[in-house]
Design a protein around this motif. Structure first.
Motif, short mmCIF file in Angstrom:
data_model
loop_
_atom_site.label_atom_id
_atom_site.label_comp_id
_atom_site.label_asym_id
_atom_site.label_seq_id
_atom_site.Cartn_x
_atom_site.Cartn_y
_atom_site.Cartn_z
N VAL A 1 23.90 -24.92 -22.96
CA VAL A 1 25.23 -25.47 -23.19
C VAL A 1 26.17 -25.00 -22.08
N VAL A 2 26.07 -23.73 -21.73
CA VAL A 2 26.91 -23.18 -20.66
C VAL A 2 26.60 -23.87 -19.33
N ASN A 3 25.31 -24.05 -19.03
CA ASN A 3 24.92 -24.67 -17.76
C ASN A 3 25.41 -26.10 -17.64
N VAL A 4 25.25 -26.86 -18.73
CA VAL A 4 25.65 -28.27 -18.70
C VAL A 4 27.17 -28.40 -18.65
N SER A 5 27.87 -27.63 -19.47
CA SER A 5 29.32 -27.76 -19.56
C SER A 5 30.05 -27.24 -18.33
N ALA B 1 28.39 -27.19 -15.17
CA ALA B 1 27.62 -27.64 -14.01
C ALA B 1 26.89 -26.49 -13.33
N GLY B 2 26.48 -25.52 -14.12
CA GLY B 2 25.71 -24.39 -13.61
C GLY B 2 26.54 -23.23 -13.10
N VAL B 3 27.85 -23.46 -12.92
CA VAL B 3 28.71 -22.40 -12.38
C VAL B 3 28.83 -21.23 -13.36
N GLY B 4 28.78 -21.52 -14.65
CA GLY B 4 28.97 -20.48 -15.64
C GLY B 4 27.77 -19.57 -15.84
N ALA B 5 26.60 -19.98 -15.35
CA ALA B 5 25.38 -19.20 -15.58
C ALA B 5 25.49 -17.76 -15.08
N PRO B 6 25.86 -17.52 -13.81
CA PRO B 6 25.95 -16.13 -13.35
C PRO B 6 27.03 -15.34 -14.06
N VAL C 1 18.66 -23.38 -14.52
CA VAL C 1 17.31 -23.92 -14.70
C VAL C 1 16.29 -22.79 -14.66
N VAL C 2 16.35 -21.96 -13.63
CA VAL C 2 15.45 -20.80 -13.58
C VAL C 2 15.70 -19.89 -14.77
N ASP C 3 16.98 -19.78 -15.17
CA ASP C 3 17.29 -18.92 -16.31
C ASP C 3 16.63 -19.42 -17.59
N HIS C 4 16.48 -20.75 -17.70
CA HIS C 4 15.83 -21.31 -18.89
C HIS C 4 14.35 -20.94 -18.91
N VAL C 5 13.70 -21.04 -17.77
CA VAL C 5 12.29 -20.64 -17.66
C VAL C 5 12.14 -19.15 -17.96
N ASN C 6 13.06 -18.37 -17.42
CA ASN C 6 13.04 -16.93 -17.67
C ASN C 6 13.19 -16.62 -19.16
N ASP C 7 14.07 -17.37 -19.83
CA ASP C 7 14.27 -17.15 -21.27
C ASP C 7 13.00 -17.45 -22.05
N MET C 8 12.25 -18.47 -21.62
CA MET C 8 11.00 -18.78 -22.32
C MET C 8 10.00 -17.63 -22.17
N ARG D 1 27.12 -30.43 -29.26
CA ARG D 1 26.36 -31.13 -28.22
C ARG D 1 25.21 -31.92 -28.83
N LYS D 2 24.50 -31.31 -29.77
CA LYS D 2 23.40 -32.01 -30.43
C LYS D 2 23.91 -33.20 -31.23
#
Length: 204
Positions: free
Chosen positions: A132-136, A138-143, A68-75, A188-189
């Protein structure tokens, strides 16, 4: 050709992480002869500038690994990463010679446009794939993915400076996971669209 590949590799790296190629170029220009910057870009070797870039890099490394924070950071990085791509492409080409091109010497803005465009394209793919990574996962893949992106940015930066002939190979290696990420995003879309259609078609 090699000069253009250096700029291409660095701007690609900036699309993954804005601060890594800036720091690599600044440090190498400051402490080695591997990178020689034109006078207009001498500020990249300034100690205070490098310190600020290092602090921003540390913040980026931490924030980009939190779902979630990563999404804000990307923006936020939508403006920063392309700008960094323009800087590193233009600086390392000395805005004057891509394969000793007189036309490029007279039109230094082209280096900026190419660097910005490449970094923006990479950033868009990165920012699109992360949800897609975060949802698929559950956030574990983000780091995990973020660490891979940071490593890719550092690796691409070093390859671009020291082994520019290998930039094309490195780009292909980066394109493979990007291809699968984009395909997963499209699926996903498509699933979401199908779910909405089913919801509309069901009688109330």
């Amino acid at each position: 050709m090699l000069a253009a590949l250096t700029g291409l590799g660095l701007s690609t790296a900036a699309g993954l992480n804005a601060y890594i190629p800036l720091l690599v170029v600044g440090l190498l220009a400051n402490f080695t002869d591997a990178v020689r910057l034109p006078h207009d870009y001498a500020w990249l070797t300034n100690g205070w500038v490098l310190a600020v870039i290092a602090v921003l890099l540390l913040a980026e490394v931490v924030l980009d690994k939190v779902p979630v924070v990563d999404h804000v950071n990307d923006m936020i990085q939508t403006a920063v990463r392309p700008a960094a791509g323009g800087v590193v492409f233009s600086a390392t080409q000395a805005t004057s010679q891509i394969d000793h091109s007189a036309w490029m010497t007279q039109n230094p803005w082209v280096s900026w446009v190419i660097g910005i465009g490449v970094a923006l394209a990479v950033h868009i793919m990165k920012a699109s794939a992360r949800p897609v990574v975060n949802v698929s996962t559950a956030g574990v893949g983000a780091p995990v993915v973020s660490t891979m992106e940071d490593a890719g940015s550092l690796g691409m930066s070093l390859v671009a400076v020291f082994f520019p002939a290998l930039v094309i190979v490195a780009l292909i290696l980066l394109a493979i996971p990007a291809f699968f990420a984009i395909r997963a995003l499209r699926r996903r879309k498509a699933r979401r669209a199908a779910q909405r259609l089913r919801g509309i078609s069901q009688p109330s």
